[in-house]
Design an enzyme around this catalytic site. Structure first.
Site, short mmCIF file in Angstrom:
data_model
loop_
_atom_site.label_atom_id
_atom_site.label_comp_id
_atom_site.label_asym_id
_atom_site.label_seq_id
_atom_site.Cartn_x
_atom_site.Cartn_y
_atom_site.Cartn_z
N ARG A 17 0.80 -1.22 0.00
CA ARG A 17 0.00 0.00 0.00
C ARG A 17 0.84 1.28 0.00
NH1 ARG A 17 -3.54 -2.14 5.02
NH2 ARG A 17 -1.77 -3.56 5.16
N LYS A 24 8.33 -0.14 3.86
CA LYS A 24 7.73 0.91 4.70
C LYS A 24 8.46 1.11 6.01
CE LYS A 24 4.04 -1.97 6.62
NZ LYS A 24 2.59 -2.16 6.61
N GLN A 77 11.60 -14.64 6.66
CA GLN A 77 10.33 -15.25 6.23
C GLN A 77 10.30 -15.19 4.71
OE1 GLN A 77 6.78 -13.02 7.14
NE2 GLN A 77 5.44 -14.79 6.89
N THR A 83 0.95 -12.67 9.14
CA THR A 83 1.56 -12.33 10.43
C THR A 83 1.70 -13.56 11.34
OG1 THR A 83 -0.67 -11.64 11.13
CG2 THR A 83 0.83 -9.89 10.47
N GLY A 143 -8.07 -4.72 12.51
CA GLY A 143 -8.80 -5.86 13.03
C GLY A 143 -9.71 -5.40 14.18
N ARG A 443 43.37 45.34 -11.50
CA ARG A 443 42.34 45.76 -12.45
C ARG A 443 42.96 46.80 -13.37
NH1 ARG A 443 39.41 49.36 -7.79
NH2 ARG A 443 40.63 51.22 -8.19
#
Ligand code: UD1
Ligand code: CA
Length: 473
Positions: A17, A24, A77, A83, A143, A443
């Protein structure tokens, strides 16, 4: 100090997402990554062991974790199947008993205090399983907690699997859990992926623990903002805003005046003394330290700078620089890496300084570039002076002594030295050393051609004005 055997941080997810090449957990809030914010809160409760489950872009995540939390252990994993599967991997390689804290890496606002209170409640009540819950004004995406009697949770239902009436529940799962290890071990391998995401949900252990005859309890957190998760960019921005307010609040409590806390962004590691005044639109990042009574802003960036007592930095951009006591910077000054402004010196409007020292009381007041220079004390660098440090291939150094007066529009072509007490004439190109006490004039001598305008531009207003002033052809 808690009595935690193990903490498991879940950080293997794909972060879909976020729509980002960066996982993330490596996005930043107040100068720290999402996971660093969380690990900082967890570290203070001192779990005996901490395991982070990594997966998506694991090399970047592991490298970062070993930099910020070297004693953390990581577990890979391979298949991101939920999860529950992630937690099972970390549990499988831990043999001890006691209490395990499991939490998601994407809740960066959790504080040590809340975690500690959660652990205290779990352990003093002798719970076998506890879930940290929150009441959200908008629970969408989280949830939902199904309660039984006496604070017992019967089940957690994911938003995607919830019925309409279940979605009306505004108590949510924060994704922070405590389990007695034998209790979770007993059920973790019974998870099934018969849900809308075809994943093994850690949340399903709650129902399984109930079935096994144990009671999981909900412990409601009293500040829901701590439990917000970062799943997309708008949630990241929301968490950044909350963290900004928290940090600004603490500085204000410590005696810093912040005129507009909504437009003042200060990183977590920044130190600010009492009586510093910060105007709106200011961003202070990295390892910046600001000493007392300094005035910063408006619209100023300080990245890894030190600012001395009473210094003033107005509308300027400064990185990796040292600004001494009483120094005045700005408006519209750019201090790049390695700029050192000694006490009471000044860098004014449209001045850029890089890798240079400006001595005590010296002034670079207007429209100048100072690169690779060493300027002594009490010297004045005239407007529009350029330290010409680059010959097209290499950078060279310039030395300017004490009490020097560099005339306006001088080009100091490096390598070159201007001795103590020397001057340069305005408009000079100085490519040879100027000895102490000398004036360097580099100069062409001025020539006046009398009557030129009258002869060449006879009909112009300039010619008429010149005639009126007595000019002859
Ligand atoms: C999860 C919870 C939800 C809770 C919310 C709180 C589940 C099924 N749902 O939802 O009840 O309200 O957190 O923020 O747990 N992860 C892995 N491996 C995986 C999948 C995820 O390590 O296979 C990690 C992610 O990197 C993330 C964390 O677990 O840090 C949570 O995963 P995420 O997908 O963000 O879960 P949510 O949908 O937020
Ligand atoms: Ca999440």
């Amino acid at each position: 100090m808690s009595n935690l055997s193990l903490a498991i941080v879940l950080a293997a997810g794909e972060s879909k997402r976020m729509k980002s090449k960066t996982p993330k957990v490596l996005h930043k809030i107040a100068g720290r990554t999402v996971i660093e914010n969380l690990l900082t809160a967890v570290e203070a409760i001192a779990p005996k062991k901490l395991t982070v489950v990594v997966g998506a872009q694991k090399d970047a995540v592991i490298e970062h974790i070993s930099a910020i939390y070297p004693s953390a252990n990581t577990v890979f994993q391979e298949k991101r199947n939920g999860t529950g599967a992630a937690a099972a991997l970390a549990l499988a390689e831990y043999k001890g008993n006691g209490t395990v804290l499991i939490l998601a890496a994407d809740t960066p606002l959790l504080t040590t205090q809340t975690l500690q209170e959660f652990i205290n409640a779990h352990q003093s009540e002798k719970n076998s399983a506890s879930v940290l819950t929150a009441l959200l004004p908008d629970p969408t995406g989280y949830g939902r907690i199904m309660r039984g009697d006496d604070g017992v949770i019967t089940k957690i239902i994911e938003e995607k699997d919830a019925s309409e009436s279940e979605r009306d529940i505004d108590e949510i799962n924060t994704g922070v859990y405590l389990f007695e290890l034998p209790v979770i071990r007993n059920v973790i391998n019974q998870l099934r992926s018969d849900n809308s995401q075809k994943e093994l949900y850690l949340t399903d252990v709650i129902e399984l623990i109930n079935k096994a005859g144990n009671r999981p309890y909900a412990i409601l957190s009293n500040d829901y903002t701590e439990t917000l998760g970062v799943n997309d960019r708008s949630q990241l921005a929301e968490c950044q805003g909350i963290m900004r307010d928290r940090i600004n609040y603490l500085h204000m409590q410590n005696g810093v005046s912040i005129i507009d806390p909504t437009t003042t962004w200060i990183d977590a590691g920044v130190e600010i003394d009492e009586d510093v005044l910060i105007y709106p639109g200011t961003v202070i990042t990295g390892k910046t330290k600001i000493n007392s009574a300094a005035v910063i802003g408006p619209r100023t960036t300080l990245d890894s700078c030190t600012v001395g007592e009473g210094a003033k930095v107005v509308e300027s951009h400064c990185t990796d620089s040292k600004i001494g006591k009483g120094v005045k910077i700005g408006p519209f000054t750019y201090l790049r890496k390695g700029s050192v402004l000694k006490d009471e010196s000044k860098a004014g409007a449209f001045v850029e300084i890089k890798n240079s020292t400006v001595g005590r009381g010296s002034k670079v007041a207007h429209l100048s570039y100072v690169g690779d220079a060493q300027i002594g004390d009490e010297s004045n660098i005239g407007a529009a002076t350029v330290f010409v440090n680059y010959d097209g291939e290499e950078k060279h150094k310039t030395k300017v002594g004490d009490h020097v007066r560099i005339g306006s529009d001088t080009m100091l072509v490096a390598p070159v030295t201007v001795g103590d007490g020397a001057y340069t004439a305005a408009g000079s190109v100085i490519n040879e050393d100027v000895p102490p006490g000398a004036i360097g004039i580099g100069r062409a001598k001025q020539v006046n051609i009398l009557g030129w305008v009258l002869r060449k531009r006879g009909n112009s207003k300039s010619a008429a004005a010149a005639k009126k002033a007595g000019a002859k052809e």
